[in-house]
Write a protein that holds these residues in place. Sequence first.
Motif, PDB file in Angstrom:
ATOM      1  N   GLY A 175      -6.751  13.976   2.893  1.00 16.24           N
ATOM      2  CA  GLY A 175      -6.895  13.275   3.602  1.00 16.24           C
ATOM      3  C   GLY A 175      -7.622  13.275   5.188  1.00 16.24           C
ATOM      4  O   GLY A 175      -8.487  13.347   4.692  1.00 16.24           O
ATOM      5  N   ILE A 205      -2.888  10.439  -3.818  1.00 12.46           N
ATOM      6  CA  ILE A 205      -0.957  10.242  -3.591  1.00 12.46           C
ATOM      7  C   ILE A 205      -0.174  11.074  -4.637  1.00 12.46           C
ATOM      8  O   ILE A 205       0.678  11.413  -5.357  1.00 12.46           O
ATOM      9  N   ASN A 209       0.848  -1.289  -0.358  1.00 10.75           N
ATOM     10  CA  ASN A 209      -0.057  -0.169  -0.248  1.00 10.75           C
ATOM     11  C   ASN A 209       0.856   1.456   0.191  1.00 10.75           C
ATOM     12  O   ASN A 209       1.885   1.343   0.433  1.00 10.75           O
ATOM     13  N   ALA A 210       0.465   1.765  -0.831  1.00 11.73           N
ATOM     14  CA  ALA A 210       0.764   3.249  -1.272  1.00 11.73           C
ATOM     15  C   ALA A 210       0.894   4.335   0.165  1.00 11.73           C
ATOM     16  O   ALA A 210      -0.850   3.991   0.657  1.00 11.73           O
ATOM     17  N   LEU A 211       1.568   5.094   0.827  1.00 12.62           N
ATOM     18  CA  LEU A 211       1.258   5.776   1.790  1.00 12.62           C
ATOM     19  C   LEU A 211       1.936   7.006   1.731  1.00 12.62           C
ATOM     20  O   LEU A 211       3.816   6.937   1.916  1.00 12.62           O
ATOM     21  N   LEU A 236       2.129  10.641   4.909  1.00 12.87           N
ATOM     22  CA  LEU A 236       2.326  11.231   5.942  1.00 12.87           C
ATOM     23  C   LEU A 236       2.614  12.354   6.159  1.00 12.87           C
ATOM     24  O   LEU A 236       3.904  12.285   6.215  1.00 12.87           O
ATOM     25  N   ARG A 283      -2.482  11.913   6.495  1.00 20.07           N
ATOM     26  CA  ARG A 283      -1.798  11.123   5.540  1.00 20.07           C
ATOM     27  C   ARG A 283      -3.001  11.211   4.463  1.00 20.07           C
ATOM     28  O   ARG A 283      -4.191  10.791   4.591  1.00 20.07           O
ATOM     29  N   THR A 343      -3.812   8.545   1.968  1.00 19.50           N
ATOM     30  CA  THR A 343      -3.434   6.695   1.340  1.00 19.50           C
ATOM     31  C   THR A 343      -4.074   6.371   0.096  1.00 19.50           C
ATOM     32  O   THR A 343      -3.890   4.878  -0.431  1.00 19.50           O
ATOM     33  N   LYS A 344      -4.768   7.277  -0.789  1.00 15.73           N
ATOM     34  CA  LYS A 344      -5.844   6.781  -2.102  1.00 15.73           C
ATOM     35  C   LYS A 344      -4.498   6.545  -3.173  1.00 15.73           C
ATOM     36  O   LYS A 344      -3.644   8.279  -3.469  1.00 15.73           O
ATOM     37  N   GLN A 345      -4.688   6.075  -3.932  1.00 15.39           N
ATOM     38  CA  GLN A 345      -3.112   5.761  -4.963  1.00 15.39           C
ATOM     39  C   GLN A 345      -3.509   7.141  -5.960  1.00 15.39           C
ATOM     40  O   GLN A 345      -2.467   7.675  -6.361  1.00 15.39           O
TER      41      GLN A 345
END
Length: 151
Positions: free
Chosen positions: A56, A82, A34-36, A38, A75, A77-79
């Motif tokens: 976010g 991002i 998972n991409a992240l 933060l 953060r 988290t949704k691709q």
Amino acid sequence: MSDKAKYGYLAGIIDGEGCITIGAGVKPTCINYNALVLVQNTSKKLIDWLQSNFGGQIYLSKKATEKTKEAWMWRITKQKDIETFLLSILPYLIIKREQAKVLLKFVRLERTAPVESRKNAYEEIRALNVRGKSVTTNMQEVAKSTKIESE
């Protein structure tokens, strides 16, 4: 604040206080990558500004004790979010530029891409994020290519 100033400021926050990474969640039948992106900070005002300007989620990441302040985490988290986020700050990043490039490649992978592609990106970004590793910046190149006016 202009968009250029906002994204430059944001890149500074990410370089100094942020994290650009890929997490690995182990499930019984597979590993899920998972991409992240933060930022964790004790300034709730900063964290609220990040959310109001870039979306976010916000979480209380550490409760206050008698010796420490509470810390907040923002953060993404949704691709797709991002990808948009990284494209907006990439020109301004210095310290975490390589991590941003790796994560950008990762979020652009097709759902049908081999798991090995995701694993390779995960391992590459982990190597870049090793604590204590010295970082080489491109500041001399930036200074040469950018006219800096003195006051």
